[in-house]
Scaffold this active site. Structure first.
Site, PDB file in Angstrom:
ATOM      1  N   GLU A   1      24.945  42.271  37.335  1.00 51.30           N
ATOM      2  CA  GLU A   1      24.785  41.955  35.914  1.00 51.30           C
ATOM      3  C   GLU A   1      24.506  40.479  35.755  1.00 51.30           C
ATOM      4  OE1 GLU A   1      27.915  43.229  33.293  1.00 51.30           O
ATOM      5  OE2 GLU A   1      27.933  45.275  34.076  1.00 51.30           O
TER       6      GLU A   1
ATOM      7  N   GLU B   1      33.890  46.739  37.496  1.00 48.73           N
ATOM      8  CA  GLU B   1      34.637  45.487  37.247  1.00 48.73           C
ATOM      9  C   GLU B   1      36.157  45.695  37.328  1.00 48.73           C
ATOM     10  OE1 GLU B   1      33.344  43.600  33.596  1.00 48.73           O
ATOM     11  OE2 GLU B   1      31.566  42.799  34.577  1.00 48.73           O
TER      12      GLU B   1
END
Ligand SMILES: *[C@@H]1O[C@H](CO)[C@@H](O)[C@H](O)[C@H]1NC(C)=O
Ligand SMILES: *[C@@H]1O[C@H](CO)[C@@H](O)[C@H](O)[C@H]1NC(C)=O
Ligand SMILES: *[C@@H]1O[C@H](CO)[C@@H](O)[C@H](O)[C@H]1NC(C)=O
Ligand SMILES: *[C@@H]1O[C@H](CO)[C@@H](O)[C@H](O)[C@H]1NC(C)=O
Ligand SMILES: *[C@@H]1O[C@H](CO)[C@@H](O)[C@H](O)[C@H]1NC(C)=O
Ligand SMILES: *[C@@H]1O[C@H](CO)[C@@H](O)[C@H](O)[C@H]1NC(C)=O
Length: 825
Positions: free
Chosen positions: A252, A182
């Protein structure tokens, strides 16, 4: 499921390991992940090996497989593996190699997210604290000190996997690997150095030559050939990979949410998770991973923060204890089976959207050569149901905010809002027979030295906490002496401490004067009047962290503890003395931690006394008791009702921080949860007005065969007399299925259906726990259900007029609802 192909695959690898070049086994295009020539869509779920125990792994993996997953995804936790520089630990629940081998044995794949920055609501995002103290280091940017360490650790992990032949290119289970995590979310403030860093990450990863693809999540500029992937609640719109040849991947899919101390329990409905997954595959998705599939427990001090709870349940399909969270687990299992029906077509066709109305979309995957078709029919309206006439392909009822999966584009095999899976409700049973009443002993935290201002080192400044403790403890003592002659200009003295948090306890001249903390572990100002006596006065401050920050740009540099303060003595008229550059004495950790009062072996050396009124509600106090291991295999939990804040150990192993006195707000729970509309973590929350975490998992592998030692360290005052050991067992189960389907009920773990509390074939109303007969039903519906189900671990009933003795008059609006009780066999 693919045991046979796997066997063949392994054989091929063994025979051909010299003639195949690396990279032959996992490849991809925009339609498929291609494993050993097979075009696949991959269903995956996250399970973090240190958040359960070795003993739990086989069962968790089996339940993931039974739930229809192809792969298990995990991070690698650097801080646990390298607690001190170049001193490694891969033992016990840190044995990720064993975890991967078990996954392979079960016939599943592994997605390995090395990071090594992992976020994960894990302490300091997974970075070891010694890294923070390296001279010249800057994290996650173009910094040589940092890059050297990241490369060393990443290379070590990769080499361990190579040695154990775990990469798919070697015949192992790992099909994908992730570098960084991320970074794109926080990259802007790092400027050009950030861009250079992400390029370096890509080159470094590729140079490790693992023969399988690398991914980066939330990295829209991922350097080729690295695949960028999506994280979120939904990834069906607003995301496509930056290379048209890359598969669309959802690394995710947040099935729920994490919890902080003081938070309510998150709840994301099975309908909405299924909607998100179905929409993703409808939009051309190829890989979906549930974050988390099993969340588990932040044992010890591993929870991130500040203020992440010990439970990391995440409202996942497998709950913290490893039980099936139903209907979520079962509903997703059916979804997986439906998607797999279309796998051949999804991975080898073109798709096109037909907009039927502004909210209704029919997406057709079709292979022009074979003529095979597979369809998704979605209704993204969050209010209105729809009935869609596809003419020759049939008529479909598509509830608001749902997706129907149509096999061959003309047969509904699944709708995300129509739940046919059972609901399970677990109950906690107090273990009365073995553990009727604990007899507690207590010991005060030894503080003589610190209350006298005696530490182990000194500095003329107020130190930053995490850099000083290097994560050896949550606690750091700050102590100084002041002579009354220096404060003689002050009247009515107030002590003011400016701290970055997370919690402060203050003592002056050995007397406790107060404690303070702020929600979410934010910085605060502590202010209390104090009494200055003639001569030397001692100020003793105990600062505690509650999980180190794990997310944001430069999060690693966010200070903790009193860090520079300032600390003032303030008198009338704002006359101020600054103590910030006094000579401060320091001590890391509690004496009780040093003496290992939590360890049954060393705790013998301490004088423990029977508890009495005086020792209840006492700050800075250790409590100890013993308890018998509850018989059976049901998960064991500790009810910490009555306790304040601290840490708990069973037979010397930390089961985590506790803080049951931290009550969740009572303002936004409601008894109903509308699954429709976009989810956010404050939607459908539960457990308002109760301790944000009352129960704490004690893994059975922490227990002995007979008697166990439980030790609690209580920081702010609590009453251990209400603490009890309980087991978690399946209680009520409910099923609810429509005409023409099959209703299946199952008790887990050797329990049987002992009573049918409600059964109605007709138009029953209400939900599990409060079913009611509707306006019509077949009298004695229960008799048939009892005949089939009583005494069984699981049973299934055809929901049809015929089963219930009504002959062949199919009533499409009829349904069967059952509520049953599970009991120990
Ligand atoms: C994909 O479809 C084509 C026809 O369009 C067919 O020839 C080919 O065998 C299919 N490939 C796979 C792997 O099923
Ligand atoms: C205060 O008293 C201490 C000894 O008690 C002495 O060392 C110090 O010099 C004195 N300071 C002042 C400002 O008088
Ligand atoms: C502060 O000290 C003065 C005497 O100097 C006293 O009159 C007053 O009551 C004190 N204030 C408080 C709040 O104690
Ligand atoms: C003391 O300082 C505080 C904060 O700076 C201020 O609000 C207050 O008015 C001051 N009081 C006096 C008596 O100067
Ligand atoms: C909710 O919490 C507030 C503040 O904690 C309290 O004043 C109130 O009485 C509570 N309401 C209920 C219904 O428990
Ligand atoms: C079919 O079910 C509906 C309600 O679910 C009910 O009103 C109706 O009477 C039923 N019809 C028959 C023939 O049983």
């Amino acid at each position: 499921m693919f045991n046979l192909p796997w066997l063949v695959f392994s054989l091929v690898v063994t025979l051909a390991s010299f003639s195949f070049c690396e990279g032959d086994y996992v490849s991809y295009d925009s339609n498929a992940i291609i494993i050993n020539g097979e075009r696949r869509v991959i269903l995956s779920g996250s399970m973090h090996y240190p958040r359960s125990t070795e003993a739990m792994w086989p069962d968790l993996i089996q339940k993931a497989k039974d739930g229809g997953l192809d792969a298990i995804e995990t991070y690698i936790f650097w801080d646990r593996h390298e607690p001190q520089r170049r001193k490694y630990d891969f033992s016990g629940r840190l044995d990720f190699i064993k975890f991967f081998q078990l996954i392979q044995d079960a016939g599943l794949y592994v997605v390995m997210r090395i990071g090594p920055y992992v976020c994960a609501e894990w302490n300091y995002g997974g970075f070891p604290l010694w890294l923070h103290n390296m001279p010249g280091i800057q994290f996650r940017t173009d910094n040589q000190v940092y890059k050297n360490e990241m490369q060393t650790f990443t290379t070590k992990i990769v080499n361990m996997c190579k040695q154990a032949k775990l990469f798919a290119s070697q015949g192992g289970p790992i099909i994908l690997a992730q570098i960084e995590n991320e970074y794109g979310n926080v990259m802007t403030p790092y400027g050009n150095a950030g861009k250079a860093y992400i390029n370096w990450c890509a080159q470094m990863a590729e140079s490790l030559d693992i023969g399988i693809p690398w991914i980066m999540c939330q990295q829209s500029d991922a350097p080729q050939p690295i695949i960028n992937t999506c994280n979120g609640f939904y990834c069906d719109y607003g995301f496509s990979p930056n290379n048209p040849k890359s598969p669309k991947m959802f690394t995710e899919n947040w099935v729920g949410w994490f919890k902080k101390w003081g938070d309510k329990d998150p709840y994301r409905s099975a309908e909405d998770v299924a909607f998100s997954v179905a929409r993703f595959f409808q939009s051309g998705g190829v890989f979906n991973n549930y974050y988390m599939y099993h969340g588990g427990t932040n044992f010890g001090r591993t929870s991130g923060g500040p203020f992440i709870t010990t439970s990391y349940d995440y409202n996942a399909p497998l709950d913290e204890y490893g039980n099936l969270n139903q209907p979520k687990w079962g509903h997703l299992k059916q979804l997986h089976a439906s998607i797999k029906m279309g796998e051949k077509i999804l991975t080898n066709s073109t798709h096109s959207d037909q907009k039927i109305s502004s909210f209704i979309t029919l997406t057709k995957f079709s292979n022009p050569t074979t003529g095979e078709r597979f369809c998704f029919l979605s209704n993204t309206d969050n209010k209105n149901d729809a009935t869609i006439d596809l003419q020759a392909d049939g008529k479909y009822f598509v509830p608001a905010w749902s997706v129907s999966i149509l096999d061959s584009c003309n047969k509904e095999v699944f709708n995300t809002a129509k739940i046919n899976s059972q609901t399970s409700m677990f109950v906690k049973v107090q273990n009365k027979k073995e553990n009727a009443q604990f007899s507690w002993v207590w010991a005060p935290e030894p503080m003589r030295d610190t209350l006298q201002g005696k530490g182990t080192f000194k500095a003329n400044l107020l130190l930053e906490q995490k850099g000083t403790t290097v994560d050896f403890s949550d606690y750091l003592w700050y102590m100084t002496n002041i002579d009354s002659n220096t404060t003689s200009s002050l009247q009515n003295v107030t002590l003011q401490v400016n701290t970055k948090g997370h919690m402060l306890h203050a003592f002056v001249n050995r007397r406790y004067i107060g404690s303070q903390w702020r929600n979410n572990g934010q910085s605060f100002v502590f202010e209390k009047p104090i009494l200055i006596k003639p001569g030397t006065n001692t100020i003793t401050l105990l600062s505690a962290t509650v999980g180190l920050k794990n997310y944001d740009a430069f999060y690693d540099t966010v200070p903790t503890g009193i860090d520079g303060g300032p600390i003032y003595l303030i008198g009338d008229g704002n006359v101020t003395i600054d103590l910030s550059s006094n000579l401060w004495s320091y001590k890391v950790g509690l004496n009780g931690e040093m003496k290992q009062l939590y360890n049954p072996v060393f705790s013998q050396r301490t004088n423990w006394r029977a508890i009495n009124q005086k020792s209840i509600g006492r700050r800075m106090t250790w409590y100890k008791t013993s308890f018998k291991t509850p018989p059976g295999t049901d998960p064991v939990t500790l009810d910490m009702q009555g306790m304040g804040k601290g840490q708990a150990w069973v037979n010397g192993q930390s089961i985590g921080r506790f803080w049951p006195s931290f009550i969740a707000g009572n303002d936004s729970c409601s008894t109903t949860c509308d699954y429709r509309g976009a989810y956010n973590p404050s939607k459908c929350v539960e457990n308002c007005g109760n301790p944000s975490q009352r129960w704490y998992h004690i893994p059975r592998s922490f227990l002995s065969d007979d008697t166990n030692t439980l030790v609690l360290f209580e920081e702010i005052g609590g009453n251990p007399q209400q603490v009890s050991v309980q087991t978690i067992t399946i209680g009520t189960i409910c099923g609810n299925a429509n005409e023409g389907s099959t209703l299946e009920l199952s008790c887990q773990g050797g329990h049987i259906i002992s009573e049918i509390q409600f059964a109605s074939y007709g138009n029953p109303e209400g939900k599990c726990g409060s079913f009611k007969q509707g306006s019509w039903d077949v009298i004695n519906s229960a008799i048939l259900v009892e005949k089939i189900c009583i005494g069984m671990e699981s049973c299934s009933i055809d929901v049809s007029a015929k089963s219930f003795g009504l002959g062949d008059v199919t009533n499409l609006s009829a349904r069967l609802a059952i509520q049953a009780l599970c009991s120990k066999n």
